[in-house]
Design a protein around this motif. Structure first.
Motif, PDB file in Angstrom:
ATOM      1  N   GLY A 156      17.099  -7.324  39.532  1.00 44.54           N
ATOM      2  CA  GLY A 156      17.414  -5.919  40.280  1.00 44.54           C
ATOM      3  C   GLY A 156      18.728  -6.712  40.924  1.00 44.54           C
ATOM      4  O   GLY A 156      19.221  -7.541  41.481  1.00 44.54           O
ATOM      5  N   ALA A 157      19.705  -5.665  41.251  1.00 43.23           N
ATOM      6  CA  ALA A 157      20.004  -5.039  42.852  1.00 43.23           C
ATOM      7  C   ALA A 157      19.793  -5.637  43.651  1.00 43.23           C
ATOM      8  O   ALA A 157      18.516  -5.907  44.081  1.00 43.23           O
ATOM      9  N   ALA A 158      20.149  -4.733  44.955  1.00 43.32           N
ATOM     10  CA  ALA A 158      20.370  -5.875  46.341  1.00 43.32           C
ATOM     11  C   ALA A 158      19.168  -5.332  46.651  1.00 43.32           C
ATOM     12  O   ALA A 158      18.448  -6.061  47.325  1.00 43.32           O
ATOM     13  N   PRO A 159      18.761  -3.659  46.047  1.00 42.95           N
ATOM     14  CA  PRO A 159      17.455  -3.387  46.846  1.00 42.95           C
ATOM     15  C   PRO A 159      16.089  -4.154  45.755  1.00 42.95           C
ATOM     16  O   PRO A 159      14.876  -3.616  46.718  1.00 42.95           O
ATOM     17  N   GLY A 160      16.121  -4.333  44.754  1.00 41.50           N
ATOM     18  CA  GLY A 160      15.367  -4.398  44.014  1.00 41.50           C
ATOM     19  C   GLY A 160      15.077  -3.204  43.177  1.00 41.50           C
ATOM     20  O   GLY A 160      14.977  -1.874  43.668  1.00 41.50           O
TER      21      GLY A 160
END
Ligand SMILES: [Zn+2]
Ligand SMILES: [Zn+2]
Length: 261
Positions: free
Chosen positions: A10-14
């Motif tokens: 995932g990216a930063a926020p999931g």
């Protein structure tokens, strides 16, 4: 034999994200459930992590990873760094320090935020618990060896903070983290056809600070990578849609994905 395990795709926020849930992702596909960015490698007998996301504890539990030789840092955004404290549990299990590599700028920031973890002196808390991350800084484009693994760090361009990419064994594996573009100079450091290229997507169309899927396809071709894993995907990146939009040698990651070569 070499190996990669995608610990978090995932990216930063999931995904699901607090604000956007599953967004454009099919919530029925378990491959769309993503922890924050992290990758485990075994190359030339060296076991190491690329970054320590805030989800590191769950990533190590989920994939039964208990011992590490090193951690390589790409940059200091929280989704890549802030699980660093969980490495102390690895210290506890293995009773030895872990070598940690970053650029001088990134190591400076790590030192500011997490100085209590970094030390050249091993803190012997008890004979079985030696808490220490041994810091090592490198110079870009200057290859170095770590336990028989050849590492060439290179500066990636266009993200909103400094980001280091890594070329292992002259290009056997290329790990690209958050970027907008890659310089010709960086590309010229890759001396052979990569067995594996790992690249971050974030969103399919890209943005001011992140490359899009077309850019990834372009760079994968430039590097003549045999196999490409797309990771660091936000809620805009549905697994099946990204898979169907990618060439045959490229595929989206999912948490726990593992490859050997
Ligand atoms: Zn990121
Ligand atoms: Zn970032």
């Amino acid at each position: 034999m070499s190996k990669v395990v995608i610990l978090g795709s995932g990216a930063a926020p999931g995904v699901p994200a607090l604000a956007n849930g599953f967004g454009d992702c099919d919530s029925h596909n378990p491959k769309n459930v993503r922890l924050r960015s992290g990758t485990y490698y075994e190359i030339s007998g060296v076991k190491f992590l690329m970054d320590t996301s805030p989800d590191l504890r769950m990533q190590l539990l989920n994939n039964n990873i208990r011992c590490l030789d090193a951690v390589f840092y790409t940059h200091v955004h929280a989704d890549h760094l802030h699980g660093i404290d969980d490495l102390r549990e690895i210290n506890r299990i293995c009773a030895k320090p872990i070598d940690v590599f970053a650029s001088p700028f990134n190591m400076g920031v790590i030192h500011q935020r997490f100085g209590y973890l970094l030390t050249d002196e091993q803190q012997v808390i008890n004979p079985k618990y030696i808490a220490a991350l041994s810091p090592h800084v490198f110079e870009y484009e200057k290859p170095f060896e770590f336990k028989g693994l050849k590492v060439t760090p290179t500066l990636l361009e266009g993200h909103n903070v400094e980001v280091s990419g890594y070329i292992f064994n002259d290009g056997e594996v290329v790990h690209i983290a958050d970027f907008h573009h890659i310089s010709d100079r960086s590309l010229s450091l890759i001396k052979k056809r990569p067995e594996l290229l790992v690249m971050p997507l974030t969103t399919p169309k890209g943005s001011k600070f992140h490359a899009g899927l077309d850019d990834l396809i372009y760079y994968a071709k430039e590097m003549k990578a045999k196999r490409v894993i797309i990771t660091h995907m936000a809620v805009e990146c549905d697994y099946e849609k990204i898979k169907n939009s990618s060439p045959d040698n490229m595929e989206p990651a999912y948490d726990g994905m593992s490859l050997e070569w």
